[in-house]
Design an enzyme around this catalytic site. Structure first.
Site, PDB file in Angstrom:
ATOM      1  NE  ARG A 101      -3.714   1.955   2.836  1.00  0.00           N
ATOM      2  CZ  ARG A 101      -4.963   2.004   2.386  1.00  0.00           C
ATOM      3  NH1 ARG A 101      -5.417   1.022   1.620  1.00  0.00           N
ATOM      4  NH2 ARG A 101      -5.759   3.009   2.671  1.00  0.00           N
ATOM      5  CG  HIS A 128      -8.111   0.783  -3.652  1.00  0.00           C
ATOM      6  ND1 HIS A 128      -7.483  -0.346  -3.171  1.00  0.00           N
ATOM      7  CD2 HIS A 128      -8.683   1.378  -2.548  1.00  0.00           C
ATOM      8  CE1 HIS A 128      -7.661  -0.432  -1.868  1.00  0.00           C
ATOM      9  NE2 HIS A 128      -8.375   0.589  -1.465  1.00  0.00           N
ATOM     10  CD  GLN A 131     -12.817  -1.003  -1.408  1.00  0.00           C
ATOM     11  OE1 GLN A 131     -12.106  -0.829  -0.436  1.00  0.00           O
ATOM     12  NE2 GLN A 131     -14.003  -1.588  -1.328  1.00  0.00           N
ATOM     13  CG  ASP A 224     -13.020   7.225  -2.230  1.00  0.00           C
ATOM     14  OD1 ASP A 224     -13.145   7.042  -1.004  1.00  0.00           O
ATOM     15  OD2 ASP A 224     -11.944   7.063  -2.836  1.00  0.00           O
ATOM     16  CB  CYS A 264     -13.781   2.148  -0.791  1.00  0.00           C
ATOM     17  SG  CYS A 264     -12.878   3.708  -0.939  1.00  0.00           S
ATOM     18  NE  ARG A 292      -9.917  -4.218   0.175  1.00  0.00           N
ATOM     19  CZ  ARG A 292      -9.188  -3.201   0.650  1.00  0.00           C
ATOM     20  NH1 ARG A 292      -9.799  -2.077   1.058  1.00  0.00           N
ATOM     21  NH2 ARG A 292      -7.874  -3.270   0.696  1.00  0.00           N
TER      22      ARG A 292
END
Length: 308
Positions: A101, A128, A131, A224, A264, A292
């Site tokens: 990450r 991402h 996700q 988001d 998310c 996830r």
């Protein structure tokens, strides 16, 4: 051959469907796949703040029979104290896979070039993909087959989630609409890649500057945070520019009556999404957060099996 998941379009439409089917299978029977039994180690490097990513990968790796090795990116000094290639060579000899990450996509690509084991994008500034696999699994659970569904992403369309929805949604044969002000729209390159994929899957992509047009008739409405990690200094300007794209009950009313709402997380109630929407009956964000784990278990299993 070593396969990686660095961006959403690293998976072909058939491969994406295979991973999603595997995720559904693993969710039904959490201990049915044990590719890390031994246990084998998966190295997880975190350069950015994390809750769901660390929790879901740690739990998932353990359920696959493995050991999650957490590496603090700042403490390790990846790219500062030691070069990315050197870190890749060290961790690649300790771990069966590397999950990272981080910020720049180029760092992740450099890691994959030198690691000698599968590398998974757990979030970069550009994409991402883990996700999105969790999101697609969630959509399929609530709305059935993905092909032909209309998804509207409203807000900061230039963020990693906007780019990933374009690529992953097109790969799934969905009709993806990005509703964002002109200065917050996804890059031309990502839109063109997604459009090329959509031609092969029967999907479509559209970038709109009107939130109502974007949401009208949508089966899935997504947003988001407007102030992503590293952009805190821009928060005032961002909040002002994106205010008309807030996912309120009034905006959601333009979607299909049975449309689901996704985010998310972390979410900022009263900014990109209204509390009554995030916590309302059409929100599936907690299923999305749980998924996830299942999606990432499927990704790791699929990548590790691809090496055999």
């Amino acid at each position: 051959m070593i396969r990686h998941l660095l961006a959403d379009d690293d998976l072909s439409p058939a491969e994406q469907a295979e991973v999603l089917a595997l995720a559904a299978e693993i969710k039904r029977d959490p201990f049915s796949r044990r590719p890390l039994a031994g246990p084998s180690t998966v190295a997880m490097i975190f350069d950015k703040q994390t809750l769901r990513t660390q929790a879901s990968f740690s739990a998932g790796i353990a359920e696959l029979g493995g050991f999650p090795l957490v590496v603090d990116g700042a403490l390790a000094g990846v790219g500062v104290r030691e070069s990315v290639p050197d870190v890749a060579r060290v961790l690649g000899r300790q771990a069966a896979a590397i999950v990272w990450r981080t910020g720049a996509q180029s760092r992740l690509e450099e890691m994959a070039e030198h690691a000698g084991v599968p590398v998974v994008n757990a979030l970069t500034d550009d994409y991402h993909p883990c996700q999105l696999l969790a999101d697609l699994l969630t959509v399929s659970e609530h709305r059935g087959p993905l092909r032909g569904l209309v998804v509207a992403f409203v807000g900061d369309g230039a963020c990693n989630m906007g780019s990933s929805w374009l690529l992953a949604g097109a790969t799934a044969g969905m009709h993806v609409r990005i509703g964002a002000p002109a200065e917050f729209q996804p890059s031309t390159g990502v839109v063109e890649r997604a459009a090329a994929i959509a031609v092969t899957t029967g999907g479509s992509v559209a970038v709109l500057d009107d939130p109502v047009r974007a949401v009208s008739g949508a089966d899935v409405v997504v947003t988001d945070t407007w102030v992503s990690m590293g952009r805190e200094a821009e928060s005032g300007d961002r909040l002002a520019a994106l205010a008309p794209f807030s996912l309120t009950a009034e905006l959601l009313a333009h979607a299909e009556p049975d449309a689901i709402v996704m985010h998310c997380l972390p979410a900022y109630r009263g900014q990109e999404i209204a509390a009554e929407v995030l916590d309302g009956p059409r929100s599936v964000v907690w299923d999305e957060a749980e998924n996830r784990r299942h999606a990432q278990k499927a990704v790791l299993t699929w990548l590790l099996e691809a090496r055999t």
